[in-house]
Write a protein that holds these residues in place. Sequence first.
Motif, PDB file in Angstrom:
ATOM      1  N   ARG A  33       0.876  -1.238   0.055  1.00 22.80           N
ATOM      2  CA  ARG A  33      -0.158  -0.265   0.078  1.00 22.80           C
ATOM      3  C   ARG A  33       0.913   1.289  -0.093  1.00 22.80           C
ATOM      4  NH1 ARG A  33      -4.813   2.468   3.885  1.00 22.80           N
ATOM      5  NH2 ARG A  33      -4.121   4.387   3.215  1.00 22.80           N
ATOM      6  N   LEU A  34       0.444   2.253  -0.626  1.00 23.47           N
ATOM      7  CA  LEU A  34       1.175   3.555  -0.710  1.00 23.47           C
ATOM      8  C   LEU A  34       0.550   4.508   0.258  1.00 23.47           C
ATOM      9  CD1 LEU A  34       2.998   5.861  -2.018  1.00 23.47           C
ATOM     10  CD2 LEU A  34       0.957   6.135  -3.434  1.00 23.47           C
ATOM     11  N   TYR A  35       1.235   5.160   1.302  1.00 15.73           N
ATOM     12  CA  TYR A  35       0.831   6.209   2.110  1.00 15.73           C
ATOM     13  C   TYR A  35       1.346   7.471   1.451  1.00 15.73           C
ATOM     14  CZ  TYR A  35      -0.314   2.184   5.136  1.00 15.73           C
ATOM     15  OH  TYR A  35      -0.901   1.052   5.585  1.00 15.73           O
ATOM     16  N   ARG A  36       0.599   7.801   0.801  1.00 12.49           N
ATOM     17  CA  ARG A  36       0.977   9.264  -0.120  1.00 12.49           C
ATOM     18  C   ARG A  36       1.568  10.344   0.701  1.00 12.49           C
ATOM     19  NH1 ARG A  36      -1.200  10.469  -5.897  1.00 12.49           N
ATOM     20  NH2 ARG A  36      -2.159   8.171  -5.552  1.00 12.49           N
ATOM     21  N   GLU A  37       0.741  10.495   1.744  1.00 14.07           N
ATOM     22  CA  GLU A  37       1.209  11.701   2.451  1.00 14.07           C
ATOM     23  C   GLU A  37       2.261  11.565   3.299  1.00 14.07           C
ATOM     24  OE1 GLU A  37      -1.600  13.745   5.872  1.00 14.07           O
ATOM     25  OE2 GLU A  37      -2.920  13.357   4.160  1.00 14.07           O
ATOM     26  N   GLN A  38       2.385  10.392   3.892  1.00 10.23           N
ATOM     27  CA  GLN A  38       3.684   9.945   4.563  1.00 10.23           C
ATOM     28  C   GLN A  38       5.010   9.700   3.863  1.00 10.23           C
ATOM     29  OE1 GLN A  38       0.542   8.729   4.935  1.00 10.23           O
ATOM     30  NE2 GLN A  38      -0.011   8.840   6.846  1.00 10.23           N
ATOM     31  N   SER A  54      10.923   4.091   1.394  1.00  8.16           N
ATOM     32  CA  SER A  54      10.447   5.580   1.087  1.00  8.16           C
ATOM     33  C   SER A  54       9.861   5.353  -0.312  1.00  8.16           C
ATOM     34  CB  SER A  54      11.766   6.220   0.891  1.00  8.16           C
ATOM     35  OG  SER A  54      11.646   7.400   0.177  1.00  8.16           O
ATOM     36  N   ALA A  55       8.822   6.393  -0.416  1.00 19.35           N
ATOM     37  CA  ALA A  55       8.010   6.433  -1.621  1.00 19.35           C
ATOM     38  C   ALA A  55       8.520   7.603  -2.471  1.00 19.35           C
ATOM     39  CB  ALA A  55       6.696   6.723  -1.441  1.00 19.35           C
ATOM     40  N   CYS A  62      10.810  12.381  -7.260  1.00 18.28           N
ATOM     41  CA  CYS A  62       9.260  12.420  -7.330  1.00 18.28           C
ATOM     42  C   CYS A  62       8.671  11.407  -6.457  1.00 18.28           C
ATOM     43  CB  CYS A  62       8.672  11.983  -8.801  1.00 18.28           C
ATOM     44  SG  CYS A  62       8.975  13.151 -10.240  1.00 18.28           S
ATOM     45  N   VAL A  63       7.535  11.660  -5.961  1.00 18.35           N
ATOM     46  CA  VAL A  63       6.826  10.537  -4.948  1.00 18.35           C
ATOM     47  C   VAL A  63       6.142   9.605  -5.857  1.00 18.35           C
ATOM     48  CG1 VAL A  63       5.223  10.257  -3.327  1.00 18.35           C
ATOM     49  CG2 VAL A  63       6.842  12.254  -2.999  1.00 18.35           C
ATOM     50  N   VAL A  64       6.335   8.522  -5.980  1.00 19.22           N
ATOM     51  CA  VAL A  64       5.593   7.312  -6.671  1.00 19.22           C
ATOM     52  C   VAL A  64       3.851   7.353  -6.208  1.00 19.22           C
ATOM     53  CG1 VAL A  64       7.645   5.961  -6.431  1.00 19.22           C
ATOM     54  CG2 VAL A  64       5.539   5.382  -4.705  1.00 19.22           C
ATOM     55  N   THR A  65       3.307   7.355  -7.430  1.00 21.82           N
ATOM     56  CA  THR A  65       1.881   7.303  -7.137  1.00 21.82           C
ATOM     57  C   THR A  65       1.164   6.106  -7.375  1.00 21.82           C
ATOM     58  OG1 THR A  65       1.801   7.692  -9.629  1.00 21.82           O
ATOM     59  CG2 THR A  65       1.764   9.561  -8.361  1.00 21.82           C
ATOM     60  N   LYS A  66       1.573   4.936  -7.738  1.00 21.33           N
ATOM     61  CA  LYS A  66       1.024   3.635  -7.832  1.00 21.33           C
ATOM     62  C   LYS A  66       1.717   2.435  -7.179  1.00 21.33           C
ATOM     63  CE  LYS A  66      -0.054   1.816 -12.003  1.00 21.33           C
ATOM     64  NZ  LYS A  66      -0.602   1.990 -13.363  1.00 21.33           N
ATOM     65  N   VAL A  67       0.882   1.683  -6.506  1.00 22.75           N
ATOM     66  CA  VAL A  67       1.214   0.381  -6.391  1.00 22.75           C
ATOM     67  C   VAL A  67       0.301  -0.630  -6.631  1.00 22.75           C
ATOM     68  CG1 VAL A  67       2.126  -1.114  -4.071  1.00 22.75           C
ATOM     69  CG2 VAL A  67       2.319   1.522  -4.067  1.00 22.75           C
ATOM     70  N   GLU A  68       0.699  -1.455  -7.398  1.00 21.99           N
ATOM     71  CA  GLU A  68      -0.049  -2.202  -7.905  1.00 21.99           C
ATOM     72  C   GLU A  68       0.589  -3.677  -8.569  1.00 21.99           C
ATOM     73  OE1 GLU A  68      -3.516  -0.378 -10.544  1.00 21.99           O
ATOM     74  OE2 GLU A  68      -2.382  -1.360 -11.856  1.00 21.99           O
ATOM     75  N   ASN A  69      -0.075  -4.782  -8.222  1.00 19.54           N
ATOM     76  CA  ASN A  69       0.477  -6.146  -8.509  1.00 19.54           C
ATOM     77  C   ASN A  69       1.942  -6.252  -8.116  1.00 19.54           C
ATOM     78  OD1 ASN A  69      -1.993  -6.748  -9.869  1.00 19.54           O
ATOM     79  ND2 ASN A  69      -1.302  -5.664 -11.752  1.00 19.54           N
ATOM     80  N   GLY A  70       2.337  -5.835  -7.008  1.00 13.41           N
ATOM     81  CA  GLY A  70       3.739  -5.858  -6.712  1.00 13.41           C
ATOM     82  C   GLY A  70       4.621  -5.037  -7.162  1.00 13.41           C
ATOM     83  N   LYS A  71       4.032  -4.037  -7.795  1.00 16.36           N
ATOM     84  CA  LYS A  71       5.117  -2.838  -8.523  1.00 16.36           C
ATOM     85  C   LYS A  71       4.888  -1.835  -7.965  1.00 16.36           C
ATOM     86  CE  LYS A  71       5.075  -2.641 -13.108  1.00 16.36           C
ATOM     87  NZ  LYS A  71       5.137  -3.239 -14.621  1.00 16.36           N
TER      88      LYS A  71
END
Length: 113
Positions: A33-38, A54-55, A62-71
């Motif tokens: 899961r991505l915790y965008r704010e943190q 770290s995201a 850049c802060v990553v925006t997507k976490v999907e299918n283990g990626k």
Amino acid sequence: AACTGGTGAKGPATPTAPVDLGAAGEIPVGGARLYREQKLVVSRSAEGEYKAFSAVCTHAGCVVTKVENGKISCPCHGSTFDAATGKVLQGPAGAPLPAVPVKADGGKLIAGP
Ligand code: FES
């Protein structure tokens, strides 16, 4: 190209104080899961097995925006990282996402020192 989508390049890429991420159960077993704010990504490979990264993309911050299918995907120049290990799957990023200590404390996820 410089990163315009995130603020990570300016601040620390990993937390300098403990961060409360809320209920540990929000992450499915085998998922992440991505915790965008943190600015953190937490994966849960098995019951009670959490790993945080770290995201903030190691390419240009850049802060990553997507976490999907283990990626984990960065929107800026297309780098992808393995959600279970933080390793680079696809560049231009050359370094893995830094690992951040994380623990489940009474059902709550706490990341950072
Ligand atoms: Fe360039 Fe993430 S900042 S790919």
